[in-house]
Design a protein around this motif. Sequence first.
Motif, PDB file in Angstrom:
ATOM      1  N   GLU A   3      -2.921 -40.744 -14.142  1.00 28.78           N
ATOM      2  CA  GLU A   3      -1.872 -40.045 -13.401  1.00 28.78           C
ATOM      3  C   GLU A   3      -0.733 -40.109 -14.725  1.00 28.78           C
ATOM      4  O   GLU A   3      -0.228 -40.888 -14.940  1.00 28.78           O
ATOM      5  N   ILE A   4      -0.425 -38.983 -15.162  1.00 27.02           N
ATOM      6  CA  ILE A   4       0.579 -38.708 -16.365  1.00 27.02           C
ATOM      7  C   ILE A   4       2.014 -38.263 -15.906  1.00 27.02           C
ATOM      8  O   ILE A   4       2.090 -37.488 -14.604  1.00 27.02           O
ATOM      9  N   SER A   5       2.930 -39.021 -16.159  1.00 27.06           N
ATOM     10  CA  SER A   5       4.249 -38.672 -15.459  1.00 27.06           C
ATOM     11  C   SER A   5       4.875 -37.622 -15.650  1.00 27.06           C
ATOM     12  O   SER A   5       4.674 -36.974 -16.730  1.00 27.06           O
ATOM     13  N   PRO A   6       5.727 -36.858 -15.142  1.00 31.34           N
ATOM     14  CA  PRO A   6       6.500 -35.656 -15.227  1.00 31.34           C
ATOM     15  C   PRO A   6       7.221 -35.440 -16.658  1.00 31.34           C
ATOM     16  O   PRO A   6       7.274 -34.525 -17.329  1.00 31.34           O
ATOM     17  N   GLU A   7       7.836 -36.679 -16.912  1.00 36.31           N
ATOM     18  CA  GLU A   7       8.478 -36.895 -18.174  1.00 36.31           C
ATOM     19  C   GLU A   7       7.786 -36.413 -19.354  1.00 36.31           C
ATOM     20  O   GLU A   7       8.025 -35.821 -20.414  1.00 36.31           O
ATOM     21  N   ILE A   8       6.825 -37.380 -19.367  1.00 40.09           N
ATOM     22  CA  ILE A   8       5.482 -37.060 -20.575  1.00 40.09           C
ATOM     23  C   ILE A   8       5.118 -35.768 -20.641  1.00 40.09           C
ATOM     24  O   ILE A   8       4.957 -35.118 -21.623  1.00 40.09           O
ATOM     25  N   SER A   9       4.521 -35.206 -19.374  1.00 37.25           N
ATOM     26  CA  SER A   9       4.273 -33.970 -19.537  1.00 37.25           C
ATOM     27  C   SER A   9       5.008 -32.653 -19.928  1.00 37.25           C
ATOM     28  O   SER A   9       4.653 -31.617 -20.551  1.00 37.25           O
TER      29      SER A   9
END
Length: 80
Positions: A3-9
Motif C-alpha cells: 500500500e502506498i501512502s497518500p503523501e507519496i501518491s
Amino acid sequence: MIEISPEISGEALRFLRFMLVGFLLILAFDLLRILRRLIPHRTGMVAVEDMLYCIGSAIFIFIMLCREMMEQSGAFACWA
C-alpha cells in the motif's frame, strides 16, 4: 500488495503534472520553430518571439508552482 501512502501518491501525481507541463512547453516551442520554417522571420522577430515564449513559459510555471504551494500550505504561501 504494497500500500502506498497518500503523501507519496500525491507527490508522484505532482511530478507527473510537472512532466506534462514540460512536455507541453517543448511541444509549443517546436510548433514555433515549425512556424519559423514555414514563414521566414527576420532575426529581430525571432528574438522577440523567443523572448515572449520565455516570459510566457516563466509566468505559466510560476502560476503552476503557486497553485501547488497553495494546496499544501494555504492561500497566502506564494505571495508572502
